[in-house]
Write an enzyme that holds these catalytic residues in place. Structure first.
Site, PDB file in Angstrom:
ATOM      1  N   ASP A   1       7.785   7.127   2.812  1.00 17.07           N
ATOM      2  CA  ASP A   1       8.969   7.452   3.317  1.00 17.07           C
ATOM      3  C   ASP A   1       8.753   7.675   4.999  1.00 17.07           C
ATOM      4  OD1 ASP A   1       7.427   9.884   3.138  1.00 17.07           O
ATOM      5  OD2 ASP A   1       8.982  11.081   2.578  1.00 17.07           O
TER       6      ASP A   1
ATOM      7  N   GLU B   1       4.963  14.897  -2.790  1.00 19.25           N
ATOM      8  CA  GLU B   1       4.156  15.670  -1.916  1.00 19.25           C
ATOM      9  C   GLU B   1       4.107  17.113  -2.613  1.00 19.25           C
ATOM     10  OE1 GLU B   1       5.296  15.770   2.245  1.00 19.25           O
ATOM     11  OE2 GLU B   1       5.318  13.682   2.630  1.00 19.25           O
TER      12      GLU B   1
ATOM     13  N   GLU C   1      -3.890  14.258   3.239  1.00 18.41           N
ATOM     14  CA  GLU C   1      -3.561  13.862   4.638  1.00 18.41           C
ATOM     15  C   GLU C   1      -3.699  14.912   5.512  1.00 18.41           C
ATOM     16  OE1 GLU C   1       0.490  12.456   5.145  1.00 18.41           O
ATOM     17  OE2 GLU C   1       0.116  12.619   7.443  1.00 18.41           O
TER      18      GLU C   1
ATOM     19  N   ASP D   1       7.381   6.101  -2.697  1.00 19.16           N
ATOM     20  CA  ASP D   1       7.190   7.589  -2.071  1.00 19.16           C
ATOM     21  C   ASP D   1       8.698   8.300  -2.473  1.00 19.16           C
ATOM     22  OD1 ASP D   1       5.764   9.552  -0.990  1.00 19.16           O
ATOM     23  OD2 ASP D   1       6.031   8.709   1.075  1.00 19.16           O
TER      24      ASP D   1
HETATM   25  O1  KIV Z   1       5.061   8.152   3.954  1.00 16.66           O
HETATM   26  C1  KIV Z   1       3.820   7.762   4.102  1.00 16.66           C
HETATM   27  O2  KIV Z   1       3.796   6.463   4.898  1.00 16.66           O
HETATM   28  C2  KIV Z   1       2.986   8.697   3.472  1.00 16.66           C
HETATM   29  C3  KIV Z   1       1.591   8.099   4.168  1.00 16.66           C
HETATM   30  C4  KIV Z   1       1.395   8.990   5.475  1.00 16.66           C
HETATM   31  C5  KIV Z   1       0.437   8.482   3.355  1.00 16.66           C
HETATM   32  O3  KIV Z   1       3.086   9.319   2.704  1.00 16.66           O
END
Ligand code: KIV
Length: 263
Positions: free
Chosen positions: A44, A114, A181, A83
């Site tokens: 995202d 997340e 992260e 995501d």
């Molecule tokens: O959204 C994204 O690109 C991510 C990365 C930072 C792992 O979640």
């Protein structure tokens, strides 16, 4: 379908070799990345580098599905992660409904969520309903407003213990791998050693089970800010500007198009 990685081959890389993960948002770049990357993440983060917004929070399911389908068309042999945007997995039923959309409306291989211990029940609900899940612990970009900024994790003992609890909870809930992260390197390494599934780092040091970078950062295309953990493998912005300047100069001087570009 002949994908070069699968859930089981990804899990088998643990303690064997580091995984290479990269983001992509469209078919053009995904096609270029598929040869060298094990996994393509349609993050995202596209809401920032692609759509020009200041954080990831306003990304939507429709937006993610559009981009994930483009990436899957470009990189047909790649394992692709979709995501899940902010608010689309706030409770078990919402998470399942939206994850089912990902599986029914795209060829993506799994979703990414997340959160750690606090999201374990939701992850369990998804994995027990046939949805493959990649976790994401540590610094959570979707929490940027509630946390008042992007804060590196693992600096206190409390945070270290919580990260280990998070990783174990995500693993026990059935995730097949996770992203970690923005975590102090030593702690990230300890977290990776505390679970049996691959822990792929971004801003989490070298001693984890793989690395992920946002492609527009590592190709030097995103100029708003560059986090400390990013290595620029290309000065993409300068190359693009120079190319456009040459094009502009040649159009104005009528040097382009020439005979070979003309019907
Ligand atoms: O959204 C994204 O690109 C991510 C990365 C930072 C792992 O979640």
């Amino acid at each position: 379908m002949n994908k070069k990685m699968s859930i089981s081959s990804i899990k088998k890389t643990k303690n064997v070799r580091p995984l290479v993960m990269i983001t992509a948002y469209d078919a053009l770049f995904a096609r270029l990345f598929q040869e060298s990357a094990d996994i393509i993440l349609v993050g995202d983060s596209l809401n920032m580098s692609f759509a020009g917004r200041s954080d990831t929070l306003s990304a939507t399911m429709d937006q993610m599905l559009y981009h994930v389908n483009a990436v899957c068309r470009g990189a047909q042999n790649s394992f692709v992660i979709c995501d899940m945007p902010f608010g689309t997995y706030a409770d078990k039923e919402t998470a399942l409904k939206n994850s089912i959309r990902v599986f029914q409306e795209s060829p993506a291989d799994c979703v990414k969520i997340e959160g750690g211990e606090d999201k374990a029940e939701i992850i369990k609900h998804l994995t027990s309903n046939g949805i493959a899940v990649c976790g994401h612990i540590g610094l959570l970009p979707q929490s940027v407003r509630s946390e008042g900024g992007y804060k590196v994790k693992g600096r206190t003992q409390e945070e270290q213990l919580q990260l280990i609890k998070d990783a174990r909870a995500v693993e026990e809930a059935g995730a097949f791998c996770m992203v970690i992260e923005g975590v102090v390197a030593e702690v990230a390494s300890e977290v990776a050693n505390s679970v049996a599934i691959p822990v792929v780092g971004i801003g989490a040091g070298a001693n984890v089970d793989g690395q992920v970078l946002v492609f527009s950062d590592m190709l030097g295309l995103f100029e708003e800010f560059t986090p400390k953990f990013v290595k620029k493998y290309l000065d993409g912005a300068t190359l693009v500007r120079e190319a456009l300047k040459s094009y502009s100069d040649e159009v104005q001087s009528r040097e382009f198009p020439q005979e070979i570009h003309t019907y």
